[in-house]
Design a protein around this motif. Structure first.
Motif, short mmCIF file in Angstrom:
data_model
loop_
_atom_site.label_atom_id
_atom_site.label_comp_id
_atom_site.label_asym_id
_atom_site.label_seq_id
_atom_site.Cartn_x
_atom_site.Cartn_y
_atom_site.Cartn_z
N MET A 1 0.85 -1.19 0.00
CA MET A 1 0.00 0.00 0.00
C MET A 1 0.88 1.24 0.00
SD MET A 1 -3.04 0.83 2.64
CE MET A 1 -4.17 2.12 2.30
N SER A 2 0.48 2.23 -0.77
CA SER A 2 1.26 3.46 -0.86
C SER A 2 0.70 4.51 0.09
CB SER A 2 1.22 3.99 -2.30
OG SER A 2 -0.10 4.34 -2.65
N LYS A 3 1.55 5.46 0.43
CA LYS A 3 1.13 6.58 1.28
C LYS A 3 0.84 7.77 0.36
CE LYS A 3 2.26 9.46 5.15
NZ LYS A 3 3.21 9.85 6.16
N THR A 4 -0.41 8.20 0.37
CA THR A 4 -0.85 9.30 -0.49
C THR A 4 -1.26 10.49 0.35
OG1 THR A 4 -1.64 7.71 -2.14
CG2 THR A 4 -2.49 9.95 -2.29
N ILE A 5 -0.79 11.66 -0.04
CA ILE A 5 -1.16 12.91 0.61
C ILE A 5 -1.89 13.77 -0.42
CG2 ILE A 5 -0.34 15.04 1.70
CD1 ILE A 5 0.23 12.67 3.46
N VAL A 175 -4.59 7.01 -8.65
CA VAL A 175 -3.28 7.54 -8.25
C VAL A 175 -2.63 6.61 -7.22
CG1 VAL A 175 -2.06 9.45 -7.14
CG2 VAL A 175 -3.86 9.93 -8.81
N ALA A 176 -3.39 6.19 -6.21
CA ALA A 176 -2.84 5.32 -5.17
C ALA A 176 -2.42 3.96 -5.75
CB ALA A 176 -3.84 5.14 -4.05
N ALA A 177 -3.22 3.42 -6.66
CA ALA A 177 -2.90 2.12 -7.26
C ALA A 177 -1.61 2.19 -8.09
CB ALA A 177 -4.06 1.63 -8.12
#
Length: 184
Positions: A1-5, A175-177
């Motif tokens: 899982m990515s960290k998205t801001i 974007v997160a994917a």
């Protein structure tokens, strides 16, 4: 899982609502730019630690709000150190008109991401552009560079078209994917 801001400025609450939906789609965190164009304490550190950064701003007079522009200009410090190099980026904008020069704002967000050496994520959705299409459809404004949202000037935050909010959620997910794929 990515960290998205999702880092955004909102003048009247509409862009904040869109930021919330984008962040929910991305499983990300919100980072508001205040009325003076500043980030909260620790904001720059959060951006440095992110895998993906999604910019959000209203379109005022054909470009980002001055508060977002102040943030963009202040990002020259991470730019100089290449702190955001190879991060995944996306962006969205909101204005009162269906067009309202939102494309110019998105190009400025894409350019900012590119200056940082980032990887820009397009909307990736076909437009809803048939006679039977309505504002309840996904991508009814026909964006491709990023997310476009319309909030009529006399509309409350609750009146943002559902199709735009559905598009916002899908864009956050995209974007997160992509960030997660690149992170490996």
């Amino acid at each position: 899982m990515s960290k998205t801001i999702v880092v955004y400025h909102s003048g009247y609450g509409h862009t904040q609502r869109v930021a919330e939906v984008v962040a929910a789609g991305a499983g990300g965190e919100l980072l508001a730019i205040d009325a003076e164009g500043n980030l909260p304490e620790g904001g720059w550190d959060k951006l440095a630690a992110a895998d993906a950064i999604i910019f959000g701003t209203p379109t005022y007079m054909g470009g980002p709000s001055w508060q977002f522009k102040k943030f963009a200009d202040a990002s020259s410090k991470p730019w100089y150190g290449r702190a955001w190099q190879d991060k995944v980026f996306g962006g969205f904008t909101n204005s009162a008109s269906p067009v309202g020069d939102k494309g110019a704002t998105l190009i400025s967000l894409q350019t900012l991401a590119s200056q940082h050496g980032g990887i820009w994520v397009s909307l990736g959705l076909l437009p809803s552009n048939k006679k039977e299409s309505t504002r309840l459809d996904v991508n009814s404004l026909g964006g491709s560079v990023g997310l476009l949202v319309q909030s009529p000037s006399d509309a409350s935050v609750e009146e943002i078209p559902q199709g735009d909010l559905d598009t916002a959620k899908l864009y956050g997910q995209r974007v997160a994917a992509i960030a997660a794929k690149l992170r490996g």
